[in-house]
Design a protein around this motif. Sequence first.
Motif, PDB file in Angstrom:
ATOM      1  N   LEU A 141       0.832  -1.199   0.000  1.00 19.30           N
ATOM      2  CA  LEU A 141       0.000   0.000   0.000  1.00 19.30           C
ATOM      3  C   LEU A 141       0.868   1.252   0.000  1.00 19.30           C
ATOM      4  CD1 LEU A 141      -2.662   1.426   0.030  1.00 19.30           C
ATOM      5  CD2 LEU A 141      -2.782   1.114   2.517  1.00 19.30           C
ATOM      6  N   LEU A 142       1.890   1.294   0.837  1.00 24.24           N
ATOM      7  CA  LEU A 142       2.793   2.436   0.841  1.00 24.24           C
ATOM      8  C   LEU A 142       3.484   2.586  -0.514  1.00 24.24           C
ATOM      9  CD1 LEU A 142       4.429   2.111   4.379  1.00 24.24           C
ATOM     10  CD2 LEU A 142       2.626   3.669   3.674  1.00 24.24           C
ATOM     11  N   GLY A 143       3.856   1.449  -1.102  1.00 26.84           N
ATOM     12  CA  GLY A 143       4.492   1.480  -2.412  1.00 26.84           C
ATOM     13  C   GLY A 143       3.600   2.089  -3.478  1.00 26.84           C
ATOM     14  N   SER A 144       2.298   1.830  -3.373  1.00 25.80           N
ATOM     15  CA  SER A 144       1.362   2.415  -4.348  1.00 25.80           C
ATOM     16  C   SER A 144       1.288   3.927  -4.200  1.00 25.80           C
ATOM     17  CB  SER A 144      -0.032   1.795  -4.190  1.00 25.80           C
ATOM     18  OG  SER A 144      -0.680   2.254  -3.011  1.00 25.80           O
ATOM     19  N   TRP A 145       1.716   4.435  -3.039  1.00 32.00           N
ATOM     20  CA  TRP A 145       1.790   5.889  -2.799  1.00 32.00           C
ATOM     21  C   TRP A 145       3.215   6.397  -2.981  1.00 32.00           C
ATOM     22  CZ3 TRP A 145      -0.967   5.217   2.562  1.00 32.00           C
ATOM     23  CH2 TRP A 145      -2.325   4.964   2.358  1.00 32.00           C
ATOM     24  N   ASP A 146       4.095   5.549  -3.519  1.00 29.29           N
ATOM     25  CA  ASP A 146       5.504   5.896  -3.771  1.00 29.29           C
ATOM     26  C   ASP A 146       6.296   6.176  -2.491  1.00 29.29           C
ATOM     27  OD1 ASP A 146       5.447   5.589  -6.567  1.00 29.29           O
ATOM     28  OD2 ASP A 146       4.508   7.543  -6.791  1.00 29.29           O
ATOM     29  N   ILE A 147       5.959   5.469  -1.419  1.00 26.48           N
ATOM     30  CA  ILE A 147       6.683   5.591  -0.155  1.00 26.48           C
ATOM     31  C   ILE A 147       7.493   4.319   0.076  1.00 26.48           C
ATOM     32  CG2 ILE A 147       6.500   5.929   2.341  1.00 26.48           C
ATOM     33  CD1 ILE A 147       3.684   7.127   1.784  1.00 26.48           C
ATOM     34  N   PRO A 148       8.817   4.406   0.168  1.00 22.84           N
ATOM     35  CA  PRO A 148       9.620   3.213   0.424  1.00 22.84           C
ATOM     36  C   PRO A 148       9.684   2.876   1.913  1.00 22.84           C
ATOM     37  CG  PRO A 148      11.070   5.090   0.152  1.00 22.84           C
ATOM     38  CD  PRO A 148       9.659   5.608  -0.061  1.00 22.84           C
ATOM     39  N   VAL A 149       9.625   1.583   2.215  1.00 22.73           N
ATOM     40  CA  VAL A 149       9.898   1.121   3.576  1.00 22.73           C
ATOM     41  C   VAL A 149      11.411   0.932   3.678  1.00 22.73           C
ATOM     42  CG1 VAL A 149       9.532  -0.693   5.281  1.00 22.73           C
ATOM     43  CG2 VAL A 149       7.658   0.006   3.778  1.00 22.73           C
ATOM     44  N   VAL A 150      12.046   1.645   4.601  1.00 16.94           N
ATOM     45  CA  VAL A 150      13.507   1.667   4.645  1.00 16.94           C
ATOM     46  C   VAL A 150      14.088   0.969   5.867  1.00 16.94           C
ATOM     47  CG1 VAL A 150      13.586   3.775   3.264  1.00 16.94           C
ATOM     48  CG2 VAL A 150      13.624   3.928   5.778  1.00 16.94           C
ATOM     49  N   LEU A 151      13.237   0.642   6.848  1.00 13.87           N
ATOM     50  CA  LEU A 151      13.718  -0.057   8.043  1.00 13.87           C
ATOM     51  C   LEU A 151      12.587  -0.860   8.650  1.00 13.87           C
ATOM     52  CD1 LEU A 151      15.991   1.313  10.876  1.00 13.87           C
ATOM     53  CD2 LEU A 151      13.855   0.164  11.468  1.00 13.87           C
ATOM     54  N   VAL A 152      12.907  -2.082   9.074  1.00 14.42           N
ATOM     55  CA  VAL A 152      11.946  -2.944   9.761  1.00 14.42           C
ATOM     56  C   VAL A 152      12.630  -3.537  10.982  1.00 14.42           C
ATOM     57  CG1 VAL A 152      10.419  -4.944   9.605  1.00 14.42           C
ATOM     58  CG2 VAL A 152      10.823  -3.523   7.581  1.00 14.42           C
ATOM     59  N   GLY A 153      11.977  -3.423  12.133  1.00 18.65           N
ATOM     60  CA  GLY A 153      12.469  -4.060  13.351  1.00 18.65           C
ATOM     61  C   GLY A 153      11.428  -5.035  13.860  1.00 18.65           C
ATOM     62  N   GLY A 154      11.854  -6.273  14.142  1.00 22.76           N
ATOM     63  CA  GLY A 154      10.881  -7.236  14.631  1.00 22.76           C
ATOM     64  C   GLY A 154      11.424  -8.646  14.689  1.00 22.76           C
ATOM     65  N   ASP A 155      10.521  -9.603  14.481  1.00 19.56           N
ATOM     66  CA  ASP A 155      10.838 -11.019  14.572  1.00 19.56           C
ATOM     67  C   ASP A 155      11.852 -11.437  13.499  1.00 19.56           C
ATOM     68  OD1 ASP A 155       9.343 -13.718  15.802  1.00 19.56           O
ATOM     69  OD2 ASP A 155      10.246 -14.027  13.836  1.00 19.56           O
ATOM     70  N   ALA A 156      12.802 -12.261  13.887  1.00 20.40           N
ATOM     71  CA  ALA A 156      13.873 -12.678  12.970  1.00 20.40           C
ATOM     72  C   ALA A 156      13.324 -13.348  11.719  1.00 20.40           C
ATOM     73  CB  ALA A 156      14.840 -13.622  13.687  1.00 20.40           C
ATOM     74  N   LYS A 157      12.290 -14.183  11.867  1.00 19.93           N
ATOM     75  CA  LYS A 157      11.749 -14.899  10.704  1.00 19.93           C
ATOM     76  C   LYS A 157      11.166 -13.931   9.677  1.00 19.93           C
ATOM     77  CE  LYS A 157      12.450 -19.329  10.750  1.00 19.93           C
ATOM     78  NZ  LYS A 157      11.363 -20.317  10.831  1.00 19.93           N
ATOM     79  N   LEU A 158      10.502 -12.886  10.138  1.00 24.14           N
ATOM     80  CA  LEU A 158       9.962 -11.885   9.210  1.00 24.14           C
ATOM     81  C   LEU A 158      11.087 -11.227   8.434  1.00 24.14           C
ATOM     82  CD1 LEU A 158       7.632 -10.047   8.140  1.00 24.14           C
ATOM     83  CD2 LEU A 158       8.262  -8.479   9.994  1.00 24.14           C
ATOM     84  N   ILE A 159      12.135 -10.849   9.125  1.00 27.04           N
ATOM     85  CA  ILE A 159      13.239 -10.147   8.467  1.00 27.04           C
ATOM     86  C   ILE A 159      13.987 -11.070   7.519  1.00 27.04           C
ATOM     87  CG2 ILE A 159      15.470  -9.028   8.905  1.00 27.04           C
ATOM     88  CD1 ILE A 159      14.095  -7.881  11.479  1.00 27.04           C
ATOM     89  N   GLU A 160      14.206 -12.316   7.929  1.00 26.15           N
ATOM     90  CA  GLU A 160      14.919 -13.273   7.084  1.00 26.15           C
ATOM     91  C   GLU A 160      14.123 -13.639   5.833  1.00 26.15           C
ATOM     92  OE1 GLU A 160      15.565 -16.551   9.658  1.00 26.15           O
ATOM     93  OE2 GLU A 160      16.965 -15.482  10.958  1.00 26.15           O
ATOM     94  N   GLU A 161      12.804 -13.810   5.982  1.00 27.16           N
ATOM     95  CA  GLU A 161      12.000 -14.331   4.878  1.00 27.16           C
ATOM     96  C   GLU A 161      11.383 -13.246   4.006  1.00 27.16           C
ATOM     97  OE1 GLU A 161       9.228 -17.175   6.414  1.00 27.16           O
ATOM     98  OE2 GLU A 161      10.795 -18.516   7.164  1.00 27.16           O
TER      99      GLU A 161
END
Length: 280
Positions: A141-161
Amino acid sequence: MKAFISIDLEGMPFVVSREHLFVKGALYNEARKIATKITLIVAEALHEKGFDEIIIADSHGPMVNLLVDELPEYVELVRGFPRPLSMVAFAKGSDIAMFLGYHAKAGTPYATFDHTYSGATVDYLEINGVKVSEFLLNSYLLGSWDIPVVLVGGDAKLIEEDVKSFTPWAEGVVFKDALSRYAAKSPSLAKLERELREAVDRAVEKFKRGETKPLKTEEPVKVKLRFLGSEMADTAELLPTVKRIDGKTVEFEAKNVEEVYKLFELLVFAAAGVRAIVQR
């Protein structure tokens, strides 16, 4: 510059019990303090990097989790539930986005509190053939508004996968490494503060160099939604644009991701409503 931060609880460090997640839970205040501290670290680091406007969306459960008396003057807080576009409300117009306390999608092994949007109703959500996490749904959804996600903090599996696979430009900070759904190892808050400040610095520099990008998906969007109960699909099928596939699964098509998000929210609310009725 303007930054947007979406905050969840299940992926926060040290949060491993259901008692952390509910307003009347015995450990809820501990979770609130952890989430507020993590949020303030990132907001402060962003402000030091030149972001004079920071929108924070409190996005877990009733969406009134963060301690408001600790927020600095350059922060605006989005609170309350239900609300349109849920976890990314008021993000439009931001230069960058960050997600904190995020968790893996439903069905992920060795991930704390794995679920997708609603653990009480949703088995999985599929967008254009991809089973999505809340991270992916919100990123699309953010991408459709041309907003990049530049950082994610959370569960290791989410970040790895998901984070590394779909947004390799984004900085990932592991808040917890899960042994099971209800057990995980987390670094100290002191170590996480250092890692987060360093990650914010790298993320902002990547953005300034043009090395980050919005995550896009094809439009119109094909959606498949599998519920946990057939009574939920019974209810969803009442919407003329929704087609029943099997006992628990429906599908529909939307013109864009924002429309997907709104229809998905509506179907989840309907599923939760019928669940409440039949369990009275």
